[in-house]
Motif scaffolding. Sequence first.
Motif, mmCIF file in Angstrom:
data_model
loop_
_atom_site.group_PDB
_atom_site.id
_atom_site.type_symbol
_atom_site.label_atom_id
_atom_site.label_comp_id
_atom_site.label_asym_id
_atom_site.label_seq_id
_atom_site.Cartn_x
_atom_site.Cartn_y
_atom_site.Cartn_z
ATOM 1 N N ASP A 338 -17.237 63.046 16.595
ATOM 2 C CA ASP A 338 -16.521 61.875 16.084
ATOM 3 C C ASP A 338 -15.002 62.005 16.073
ATOM 4 O O ASP A 338 -14.303 61.034 15.776
ATOM 5 N N SER A 339 -14.459 63.172 16.368
ATOM 6 C CA SER A 339 -13.031 63.399 16.132
ATOM 7 C C SER A 339 -12.135 63.112 17.313
ATOM 8 O O SER A 339 -10.915 63.269 17.215
ATOM 9 N N SER A 340 -12.690 62.702 18.442
ATOM 10 C CA SER A 340 -11.838 62.455 19.610
ATOM 11 C C SER A 340 -12.103 61.073 20.178
ATOM 12 O O SER A 340 -13.246 60.619 20.253
ATOM 13 N N GLY A 341 -11.012 60.415 20.552
ATOM 14 C CA GLY A 341 -11.087 59.087 21.145
ATOM 15 C C GLY A 341 -9.776 58.774 21.836
ATOM 16 O O GLY A 341 -8.853 59.601 21.856
ATOM 17 N N PRO A 342 -9.642 57.591 22.389
ATOM 18 C CA PRO A 342 -8.391 57.230 23.068
ATOM 19 C C PRO A 342 -7.222 57.204 22.086
ATOM 20 O O PRO A 342 -7.409 56.995 20.890
ATOM 21 N N PRO A 343 -6.012 57.416 22.573
ATOM 22 C CA PRO A 343 -4.838 57.312 21.690
ATOM 23 C C PRO A 343 -4.630 55.866 21.268
ATOM 24 O O PRO A 343 -5.128 54.937 21.921
ATOM 25 N N PRO A 344 -3.917 55.656 20.160
ATOM 26 C CA PRO A 344 -3.649 54.278 19.743
ATOM 27 C C PRO A 344 -2.860 53.532 20.794
ATOM 28 O O PRO A 344 -2.104 54.115 21.563
ATOM 29 N N ALA A 345 -3.009 52.188 20.805
ATOM 30 C CA ALA A 345 -2.378 51.360 21.850
ATOM 31 C C ALA A 345 -0.871 51.532 21.880
ATOM 32 O O ALA A 345 -0.253 51.558 22.941
ATOM 33 N N ARG A 346 -0.241 51.715 20.712
ATOM 34 C CA ARG A 346 1.217 51.850 20.684
ATOM 35 C C ARG A 346 1.677 53.120 21.413
ATOM 36 O O ARG A 346 2.727 53.151 22.039
#
Length: 350
Positions: A338-346
């Motif tokens: 659960d701890s990894s995902g795409p970076p925030p859009a900004r």
Amino acid sequence: MVTLVEVARHAGVSASTVSYVLSGKRPISDLTRRRVRDSIEQLGYQPHAGARALASSRSRIIALMVPLRTDMYVPVMLEIAVAVATAARAHGYDVLLLTGEEGPSALRRVTGSGLAEAVILMDVQLDDDRLPVLRAAAPPAVLVGLPADPAGLDCVDLDFTAAGALCVEHLAGLGHREIAVIGEAPGVYARHTGFAERTLRGLRDRASELGVGLLHRPCDGGHDAVAGILARVFDERPGVTAFVVQNETAVESLLALLRRTGRAVPEDVSVVAVCPEPIAAQASVALTSVAIPAQELGRRAVERLVAGLSTDTADYEPRAHDEVVGVELLTPVLTVRDSSGPPPARAVRN
């Protein structure tokens, strides 16, 4: 306590025949061997270790050198040690545990006295000062770790270089362009401990190949230390959107501090760890991780060692010092949680 003479009387053979069955030094018929073995089992006879060692020139003892340093995560070291002891016992060996930091002197004492007939070394440094002693004494030996020069040595370890590269590949594939590494305690790098240095090499090389920014900071692991490192990271690299952690004692502090500063995992910041499976799976946020296969490392070290021991250690053939042999690096596996995902859009827009 049952004696060898009593076993001989019970089996209806001479004491010397029982001795030969135990030592294997002379051929004994299958029928007699079975009768002696049955008597040993029924009477519960245990050969005297010292006498057996003198008679066979073998102690059936493996010396395990595992310095328990304050800046290392001891549970992992002990898990490997327990796996070594369990596997050794299954092969008929006992383990002498050497936990001090004597280094070369302890190795000289053990190999010179004949107390142990083989050695397993842990906490291997790139230029480990125990290796000249090991090469000179040339006992059967296996390293759980990989030095800079493995020539003439038998080694087993996780491929930490590949593990570091795997972490960067995963995060870069999600779109992260700035990664910070929370590393082991400073003393671990000061000693040039192999696993830490190799992981860092894999992280840096793959980040460079992929055009990803990488900032590495050693960390003592306490909450205050992690807080200081985290503040420095965001001060130096405000664009950091992902962390790789190779420091078990820093994991929960990092997750708590990210929450406290309003950074959600993984929505705002991703975290990947190189750590034992239970730590990753049971963290407050289940961590994407590369597992350290401690039990498998201990078991394989013993299997490699036992495979190299002949019936009589006098027949053991040490490897030439310029011969690269027996380097077994286990392939790292990254488990996504659960701890990894795409970076925030900004971050992507920036």
